[in-house]
Design an enzyme around this catalytic site. Structure first.
Site, PDB file in Angstrom:
ATOM      1  NE  ARG A   1      -2.132  -1.215   3.655  1.00  0.00           N
ATOM      2  CZ  ARG A   1      -1.655  -0.338   4.527  1.00  0.00           C
ATOM      3  NH1 ARG A   1      -1.858   0.962   4.352  1.00  0.00           N
ATOM      4  NH2 ARG A   1      -0.970  -0.731   5.587  1.00  0.00           N
TER       5      ARG A   1
ATOM      6  CE  LYS B   1      -5.701  -3.609   5.178  1.00  0.00           C
ATOM      7  NZ  LYS B   1      -6.385  -4.246   6.337  1.00  0.00           N
TER       8      LYS B   1
ATOM      9  NE  ARG C   1       0.284  -8.664   2.644  1.00  0.00           N
ATOM     10  CZ  ARG C   1      -0.235  -8.421   3.838  1.00  0.00           C
ATOM     11  NH1 ARG C   1      -1.227  -9.156   4.289  1.00  0.00           N
ATOM     12  NH2 ARG C   1       0.231  -7.437   4.586  1.00  0.00           N
TER      13      ARG C   1
ATOM     14  CE  LYS D   1      -4.162  -8.217  11.773  1.00  0.00           C
ATOM     15  NZ  LYS D   1      -4.712  -8.506  10.423  1.00  0.00           N
ATOM     16  CB  THR D   2      -3.312 -14.239   8.933  1.00  0.00           C
ATOM     17  OG1 THR D   2      -3.825 -12.986   8.491  1.00  0.00           O
ATOM     18  CG2 THR D   2      -3.893 -15.341   8.061  1.00  0.00           C
TER      19      THR D   2
ATOM     20  CG  HIS E   1      -6.329  -3.890  11.042  1.00  0.00           C
ATOM     21  ND1 HIS E   1      -4.999  -3.571  11.170  1.00  0.00           N
ATOM     22  CD2 HIS E   1      -6.394  -4.815  10.057  1.00  0.00           C
ATOM     23  CE1 HIS E   1      -4.290  -4.268  10.309  1.00  0.00           C
ATOM     24  NE2 HIS E   1      -5.112  -5.034   9.623  1.00  0.00           N
TER      25      HIS E   1
ATOM     26  CB  SER F   1       1.739  -6.097   8.424  1.00  0.00           C
ATOM     27  OG  SER F   1       2.317  -7.015   7.528  1.00  0.00           O
TER      28      SER F   1
ATOM     29  CG  ASP G   1      -7.009  -7.647   7.650  1.00  0.00           C
ATOM     30  OD1 ASP G   1      -6.095  -7.558   8.504  1.00  0.00           O
ATOM     31  OD2 ASP G   1      -7.145  -6.822   6.734  1.00  0.00           O
TER      32      ASP G   1
END
Length: 529
Positions: A56, A198, A320, A240-241, A218, A236, A255
């Site tokens: 991003r 996003k 990704r 988290k994932t 988030h 990031s 997410d």
């Protein structure tokens, strides 16, 4: 495409030469390969490159400043104002570009699994691979979600359009521009698919708290066999994932979620996971989701094969994979859950001084939520040689259009009402800072999360460590005791306290620079010296 949808496009000024509406993932994959916009891997997933941008560009996000947004948006380095006249220049340039393109791809989708809060989007773009990303990441039309004639929002995606910064009022030739009054998002000049995801999240983060008193977050969310929900906040690289995709629990989403009076609901219909150094033994659910319909971004093949080399950062560290939630067998199909019993803040502390596991007071929970801390390490960003503290308010500052205390205030209300337990899990370093100590093994982080969610720590004694005043359990099943209290894992105690005080100084500076000017005065910082 039905005439009524075509009429909707024509009202925007779009008169397509050739139009592809709601194509299947197989059709979009074929279109992408035929246009040399992707290569099929040995797993069946489509591998693409996103061009100049492999992440991003948050400083190139603009929000139209008008009588609707002037006093409600928190204008800062991520919420940059742009005038209505400048928006019109960008809008006309985008329409002209899309009209000149030989083929356009249209997706009608929803964001929000809760029927009372979902928003419809019509996403128009030039590339089939980006259309496949949209189909993966958002909630598809179905018998329960019938087609709509006029969407709530339009999204125009033109990755090959280069803007004129002088005429458009942008920083450079790419920009993401959101017009809340016109209900239009424009993404120009960037082929990074995450900009679509996003920008939609940014819209929900503005509308839901203001209009519905829904806390937009988030975070990842999963659900135990007893229906108990847990939330995982983190920037990031904090896990988290990885940690929310648990074989013993059903995944709600990885997410973006909302928390309404009814409970938790996923904003999305897919996952967008980092896949650098992905290991099928350590993260089998993510690894096995990389099959037909998935998109792998900016990851090369092993030489002379079509086998993905997940260990390569030759293109970017930010590799990704996007896949629909249907690729995860252990998931909550309806995308909703009860109010959480546990919230876990994830951080990757490269300074090695935060406890691997701690229980937060409510004051600490709001303080750490407002700061949103993790650390970048060497190799993750150009020019970084030493660990660099990174703070992102509410764990998502680049896509939070409102002031941090709006989200923190809603969180505090919900913590009070539902008596939620809040924890912090450090997935970073122990025994020393990055380069000296060791990364906390993923297996231990999983054990800590399991102990939290199984309520195994309910009858364990806690010790308050002296630097951050965090309450650390004296015991966690199958985790070495010496690891739980950070200072015990350091050989040099003086070095530990110097490092801890340095990190505390960074926290204090961030709070005073970013949070306190917004009118948030803490009742004594929840840290020691």
């Amino acid at each position: 495409m039905k005439n009524i949808q075509l009429t909707s496009l024509q009202q925007l000024g779009i008169f397509p030469q050739s139009l592809h509406y709601q194509l299947s993932s197989t059709q979009l994959q074929t279109h992408a390969m035929n246009q040399k916009g992707g290569v099929l891997s040995s797993t069946g997933a489509l591998v693409i490159r996103t061009g100049k941008f492999t992440g991003r560009s948050p400083k190139d996000k603009f929000i139209v400043q008008d009588d609707l947004t002037k006093e409600t948006v928190d204008w800062n380095e991520f919420n940059n104002p742009i005038s209505t006249d400048q928006f019109e220049v960008i809008f006309q340039a985008s329409i002209s570009f899309l009209n000149s393109h030989p083929q356009l791809y249209i997706n009608d989708v929803y964001a929000g699994a809760d029927k009372d809060h979902r928003i419809s989007f019509r996403i128009i773009n030039q590339l089939p691979a980006m259309s496949l990303f949209v189909a993966n990441m958002f909630i598809a039309l179905s018998s329960q979600l019938p087609p709509f004639t006029e969407p709530d929002w339009h999204v125009l995606v033109a990755p090959d359009l280069e803007l004129n910064p002088e005429k458009c009022g942008t920083r450079q030739s790419n920009a993401t521009v959101i017009n809340f009054k016109r209900k239009i998002i424009i993404i120009a000049g960037s082929g990074y698919t995450g900009e679509i995801k996003k920008s939609v999240f940014t819209v929900l983060n503005y509308l839901l708290p203001l209009q519905k008193k829904v806390l937009s977050m988030h975070c990842a969310a999963n659900q135990g066999a007893d229906g108990a929900t847990a939330l995982f906040f983190g920037l990031s690289g904090t896990g988290k994932t990885t940690l929310s995709t648990d074989p013993l629990r059903k995944l709600i989403g990885d997410d973006e979620h909302g928390w309404s009076a009814k409970g938790i609901f996923n904003f999305e219909g897919g996952c967008y996971a980092k896949c650098m150094k992905l290991d099928g033994n350590k993260e089998p659910a993510i690894f096995n989701a990389i099959k037909a319909g998935a998109i792998v971004e900016n990851t090369p093949f092993f030489k002379n094969t079509n086998q993905i080399n997940f260990d390569s950062d030759a293109i970017t560290e930010n590799t990704r994979v996007s896949y629909p939630l249907s690729h995860i067998s252990n998931r909550v199909i309806h995308g909703t859950g009860k109010a959480p019993k546990h919230i876990i803040f994830l951080t990757c502390d490269a300074f090695g001084v935060l406890p691997p596991l701690s229980r937060l007071t409510q004051q600490q929970a709001i303080y750490y939520f407002l700061n949103g801390y993790t650390a970048k390490i060497a190799g993750t960003e150009a020019g970084i040689k030493e660990p660099k503290p990174t703070f992102s308010a509410c764990f998502g500052a680049p896509f939070m259009p409102l002031a941090p205390m709006v989200y923190a205030g809603l969180l505090q209300e919900k913590l009070n009402h539902h008596k939620v337990k809040v924890w912090m899990v450090n997935t970073g370093w122990a025994g020393g800072r990055y380069g000296v100590g060791q990364r906390i093994p993923l297996a231990f982080s999983r054990l800590m999360v399991t102990a939290i969610l199984s309520n195994s720590l309910d009858h364990v004694s806690f010790t308050q460590e002296s630097c951050f005043r965090l309450n650390v359990p004296d015991y966690c099943p199958d985790v070495p005791r010496e690891m739980l209290l950070p200072r015990n894992s350091w050989d040099n105690q003086e070095a530990y306290f110097l490092q801890a005080n340095e990190l505390i100084t960074h926290f204090e500076a961030n709070y005073q620079r970013v949070i306190q000017p917004k009118g948030v005065i803490p009742a004594g910082l929840p840290m020691g010296r």
